[in-house]
Design an enzyme around this catalytic site. Sequence first.
Site, PDB file in Angstrom:
ATOM      1  N   SER A 221       0.131   2.097   4.062  1.00 32.82           N
ATOM      2  CA  SER A 221      -0.367   3.255   3.312  1.00 32.82           C
ATOM      3  C   SER A 221      -1.606   2.921   2.493  1.00 32.82           C
ATOM      4  O   SER A 221      -1.915   3.631   1.548  1.00 32.82           O
ATOM      5  CB  SER A 221       0.725   3.801   2.387  1.00 32.82           C
ATOM      6  OG  SER A 221       1.110   2.819   1.443  1.00 32.82           O
TER       7      SER A 221
ATOM      8  N   LYS B 169       5.647   7.540  -5.352  1.00 33.08           N
ATOM      9  CA  LYS B 169       4.228   7.280  -5.590  1.00 33.08           C
ATOM     10  C   LYS B 169       3.640   8.279  -6.583  1.00 33.08           C
ATOM     11  O   LYS B 169       2.827   7.905  -7.441  1.00 33.08           O
ATOM     12  CB  LYS B 169       3.460   7.329  -4.268  1.00 33.08           C
ATOM     13  CG  LYS B 169       3.829   6.203  -3.316  1.00 33.08           C
ATOM     14  CD  LYS B 169       3.079   6.291  -1.999  1.00 33.08           C
ATOM     15  CE  LYS B 169       3.457   5.140  -1.076  1.00 33.08           C
ATOM     16  NZ  LYS B 169       2.741   5.189   0.211  1.00 33.08           N
TER      17      LYS B 169
END
Length: 826
Positions: free
Chosen positions: A677, A720
């Site tokens: 990511s 996140k």
Amino acid sequence: LPLLQVPSPLLPSTLTTVTITSPSLKSTILSNLRTNTPTYIAAYSGPPTWPRVGVLLQVHSIGPGNMLPSGLSDPSDPSEAGDDGDLTVLAVTHRRLTVESDGGDVEHWPPNIEPSEGLEALKAEVMRSLRELMEEDEVVRGAVRSFGMRQGGDVDLAKLCDFTAGLLGLEDEDVDKILTKGVEERGEVVLVGLRRKVEAERARSDIKKRIDDKVGEGNRRYVLEQMLKEIKEELGMEKDAKKEAVATFEEKVEALDGELRKRADEELTKLRGLQSGTQDWSVSKTYLEVLTTLPTQASEQRDDLARAAKALDDTHFGMARAKLRVLEILASRSSGRVVLLTGPPGTGKTSLARGIASATGRSFGRIQAGGMSDAAELKGHRRTYVGAMPGKIVQCLRKGEVTNPVILVDEVDKLGHGARGDPRAVLLEAFDPEQNGEFKDDYLDAGVDLSGVLFVCTANDESAIPQPLLDRMDVVRVDGYTMEEKVKIAKDHIVPSLAAEEGFDITPDAIEYICRWYNREAGVRGMKRSLETVFRRMRLAKKLEEQGGKVEGVERKHDGWTVGVEDLEAYLGRPVYEADRLYETTGHGVVAGLAWSSVGGSLLYIESQKVEKSETGKGGGLKVTGQLGDVMKESSTIALTNARRILKTYQPGNDFFDANDVHLHVPAGATPKDGPSAGITMTTSLLSLALDRPVRPDLAMTGEVSLTGRVLKIGGLKEKVLAARRAGVSCLVVPEDNRGDWEELEDEVRPPSPRRGYAYACARNPPHPTSTNSPTPHRSLRGWKCTLQESFPRSSRWRSWRRTSSRPLGLESEKKIQILLVVILK
């Protein structure tokens, strides 16, 4: 005289057996025995060095092999002895003699010794020691009496020494001294041997006496216990333990059926034939106790889901999505379900499992799976091992006393495996609804029905669970808490339990300060420890104040024992986090990314710096540091390829990547990092460095980039986003493919309006340039610029992009992605 070499020295006046191997000597002995003629032999030991001291040997009888006749007066018939093989004879030794040579020349020693005062004193000491030895050893006592009867009157010292030396079993060296030395020296050797023998016999007698006393006491106690047992049984005060145990098991076995009943009957038959108190009795008795205490009935399950929902709400704040999934599972009423609660540490997974048991009215059992590497801990040990016991699953059934308990398998992602089997394979059998109706426990050696058990597993890292095992689970994700949720949990649950009506309190601002600057983890475990430290310090200060003491920096205020923000440093020390972010103002090549781990989300900076002079003399190289995993290393290489292509497309004259090497680093090099990511973050960092333009300091992004420039979907979005909010990020970039995940986030996590100070950018894949519905490049560029908005309105732009999101990419799409990455540069 004929000579005979014997293996060990012989003493005078002793009865012994010797083996004759010489054919001529055997012939002489047999011939003399047939004519009743005495046979005398000079016997000596050791090497044939001349002269040699020996003894005069007189043969009395012979016997076949080592079998001797019963007495000396009636020798066996010599006619029965053959001429083949060795000849064993019984002989009596007489006086000493000196063998002069191998020719048979001998010199006889004088039979009598001149008496003297010294010899008489030595003789008296030997006699005294011999009497002491007679008191300790019955064998010696009988031998001395027999010797005295043979000698008649007074015995001289020489014969006494010879006789005593034979009793003591001296070494060959001492026997040689007895043979060769004078009478006085012989007496000294015998006296030393006698004293040693006396002390050894006394020590042996003392040990024997102590042992006999202990054994006698034990026997006496045993006899008394048996008498008492018989008396109690006669009066009806006590029953036979074996009969009572067998009768109890016979009654309990009736409740079993199937294979368990068969095993129980076999073991009960075996128990009846065993003696109580033996090891086999204990093993069989323990096995029957386990079999007969297995539950056979299920508990009544509560059907009131509204009550279950209220019970979960009372014990767990937040977790709306997780509690809804749990209620859905409970509403299905299907047996043999396996629920996996996965999320960061300290988010209440274990307590939620207890809440499920409480809400459904089932008994609760727990198996700690973290670090378990022996399959026998779950499946049981075979009864061939000492100390064998059933597995933890069967133990939970016995403890719960029902067939449908809630069993928590904690930390299932940390299961190990080794030489003793794989516990994950046991869980595969236990969780499979097609197999767990006859789960085989190795200790029971019989099938156990687990179809009614509700297994609840917990894990921090879902990816660490093998896929076949994960396929058998209903996954319920328990995400981290927001700042508001943590403050609410502290005020409503943790602080009341710690204050305990002692007048202690802490302000909401202080709680929020602890969450922001001391404990930023996803769960509440660290926050609870900090609050416990605060209240312990207050309790200590109060006790010391009552006793006239004081804790530095901690004192009572006018309104009582209340802790505010200004007091926290005295209680907890300096804050762990000095700032919201590592960089308050980002420089060229520095971009904030977002990472997910088993403990929650975190902010992860990507730093890029140019190296003007490369070691190879050419530019274009990339050096990566920060203890990155293979996936992130590949992402950095792909990011460099995308950045070079984008830069060449829009600034053909910019040869930054051709002229310079680039060093890409991820701080906190001691921490391993990996994950798919970081692609768009690395690409943005490289472009920021090449364009010499910094990015916004309040921006963070997450997303992977393929080699053709496609932005890929990521996981762990909620963690996140929470990490970005904890770090004070006000602008967030996520892939368009995660739009559905974003819209599913709670309002506490996803700000609903720009007035909350939160902006977003969406990185998506534009339509293929050959499509007839594709907008012009100019419109596409404007569309990309419009992706930086202050909220999430569902505008026509989103709808038109969604219709073409699955089309392949081309050069035009690469340009549009470049525009997105350039637009966010400030």
